[in-house]
Design a protein around this motif. Sequence first.
Motif, short mmCIF file in Angstrom:
data_model
loop_
_atom_site.label_atom_id
_atom_site.label_comp_id
_atom_site.label_asym_id
_atom_site.label_seq_id
_atom_site.Cartn_x
_atom_site.Cartn_y
_atom_site.Cartn_z
N UNK A 280 57.34 56.75 32.98
CA UNK A 280 56.03 56.29 32.60
C UNK A 280 54.87 57.09 33.15
N UNK A 281 55.15 58.29 33.72
CA UNK A 281 54.08 59.03 34.38
C UNK A 281 54.04 60.51 34.00
N UNK A 282 55.14 61.24 34.29
CA UNK A 282 55.06 62.69 34.11
C UNK A 282 56.44 63.32 34.03
N UNK A 298 58.10 76.37 42.72
CA UNK A 298 56.92 76.07 41.92
C UNK A 298 57.25 74.93 40.97
N UNK A 299 56.34 73.97 40.84
CA UNK A 299 56.54 72.87 39.89
C UNK A 299 55.20 72.47 39.29
N UNK A 300 55.26 71.84 38.11
CA UNK A 300 54.05 71.45 37.41
C UNK A 300 54.29 70.11 36.73
N UNK A 301 53.54 69.10 37.12
CA UNK A 301 53.67 67.77 36.53
C UNK A 301 52.85 67.69 35.24
N UNK A 302 53.51 67.49 34.13
CA UNK A 302 52.82 67.28 32.86
C UNK A 302 52.69 65.78 32.65
N UNK A 303 51.48 65.26 32.78
CA UNK A 303 51.26 63.82 32.73
C UNK A 303 51.49 63.28 31.32
N UNK A 305 51.29 59.64 30.86
CA UNK A 305 50.81 58.26 30.87
C UNK A 305 49.52 58.11 30.07
N UNK A 306 49.20 56.90 29.71
CA UNK A 306 47.94 56.61 29.02
C UNK A 306 46.74 56.90 29.91
N UNK A 307 46.89 56.63 31.21
CA UNK A 307 45.81 56.92 32.15
C UNK A 307 45.53 58.41 32.18
N UNK A 308 46.60 59.21 32.15
CA UNK A 308 46.42 60.65 32.16
C UNK A 308 45.72 61.15 30.92
N UNK A 309 46.00 60.54 29.78
CA UNK A 309 45.34 60.95 28.53
C UNK A 309 43.85 60.63 28.57
N UNK A 310 43.49 59.50 29.16
CA UNK A 310 42.08 59.12 29.24
C UNK A 310 41.32 59.99 30.22
N UNK A 311 42.02 60.46 31.27
CA UNK A 311 41.36 61.25 32.31
C UNK A 311 41.30 62.73 31.98
N UNK A 312 41.78 63.13 30.81
CA UNK A 312 41.76 64.54 30.45
C UNK A 312 42.98 65.24 31.03
N UNK A 313 42.76 66.37 31.69
CA UNK A 313 43.86 67.12 32.29
C UNK A 313 44.27 66.47 33.61
N UNK A 315 47.30 66.64 34.97
CA UNK A 315 48.52 67.25 35.45
C UNK A 315 48.36 67.69 36.91
N UNK A 316 49.50 68.04 37.54
CA UNK A 316 49.49 68.41 38.95
C UNK A 316 50.35 69.65 39.16
#
Length: 341
Positions: A280-282, A298-303, A305-313, A315-316
Amino acid sequence: MQRSTPLFYFLLFTLVATLFVGVQPVRSQVDPHFSQYYVYPMALNPALTGAIDGDYRVTAIYRNQWSGISSAFATPGLSADFTTGKNLNIGMNVMNQSAARGAYNYLNGYVSLAYTGLRFGTNGNHQVALALSGGIINRRFNPSKFEYGEQWNASTGYNPAAPSNDILNASSASTFDAGAGIAYFDGTPGKKANVFAGVSAFHLTTPTDPFSASGYDEKLPVRYAAHGGVKLAVADKFSLIPNVIYMRQGTAQEVMAGAYAQLSANEKTDLLLGANYRLGDAVSPFVGLYYQNMLLGLSYDVNTSNLGKMAGNASSFEISLSLFGKKKFTPERHHFICPRL
C-alpha cells in the motif's frame, strides 16, 4: 516423545510475540526507517548485531524522502558492529531524521549486545542470538524556522518579523530507551536453502512525549518487528533471497516483501539486484555491488499510495556504503552463511 529443541522454543516465542502484537492498545507514532534494512540491520533487530562474515562492519546510509516536497525528510545513519570471538557481539547505531531545513530533528542512538552462544545441530551451524539494546532518543525543534499563522497577512503575504503568540515551553528533550530481540538462522554450508527469522521490540520503556498537550501524557508506543527469509542456492555462484518484514507501532503498521539475487562474478566481486514491495505504499528496486571488503547499495522507492499521488513526487532515494573487516582465518569466502546477505 522427543525433547524440545531450541528451534521449538524460538518458534513458540515468535508465535507468542506475534499474538502479543495483535492485542496491544493502539496509539500512533512511526519511527524513521530505511528500505535497505538489510545493510542497517540493528535498527530492525539488535539480535542481528555482529551477524557478519568478518571481525567488524561499519555502515553509512542516507535516505532522502519525499523529494517533491521542499525540505521534507532527510535521514542519515551510521552504525558499527563487532564480533569478539566469545559468543558476544557489540554494536552501535545512530540515526537522525530532520525536516523543514532542520526545524525538526529526531535523533536515535543505541548500543546493542548480542549473545550468540545458543547453537545446535551438526557443528553448531544452527544459531540463536539474544540481544538487548539501550540508548537515547532526542527530539528537538528550532522555533526560529517555524512559520506561524499570525505572520501571514492577506495583503502583504508572509512576514517573518511579525510576532507570534505560539510559544514552546521546551524545544529539546531526551530520554532513555531500550529494546530487545531474538534471531535464528541456519548457517549450514552447502545447503540448498538456509532459513533465517527473528522478532524484536523497541521503546520498551514507552517514554512520555514531552511535547504532547498538557494533561495528555502521550507515550511513544512500542515498535514490534517480525522478519524472515531464506537463502536459496540456485546455482554455484547464484543465490536468491526472498524475505518478508512486518512492523507495527501504535496504529501504524508496515508489511514489506521482496527478494534479491546475489551473483558472484569472481572471488572479489558480487552483484546484487532485487526489489521490495511495501504494501500500500511503494515499490523499492535495489542494486548493490560487493567488491573485496566494500558493499555499495542504491535503492529508490517509487510511491504507489494515494497520499503520494496527491503530494506530487513522493518517492525516496537511499544510498549506503558498508566496509567489512574479514576474519584472519576463513577457509573460503562463503563458508559463513549470513542471515541477510
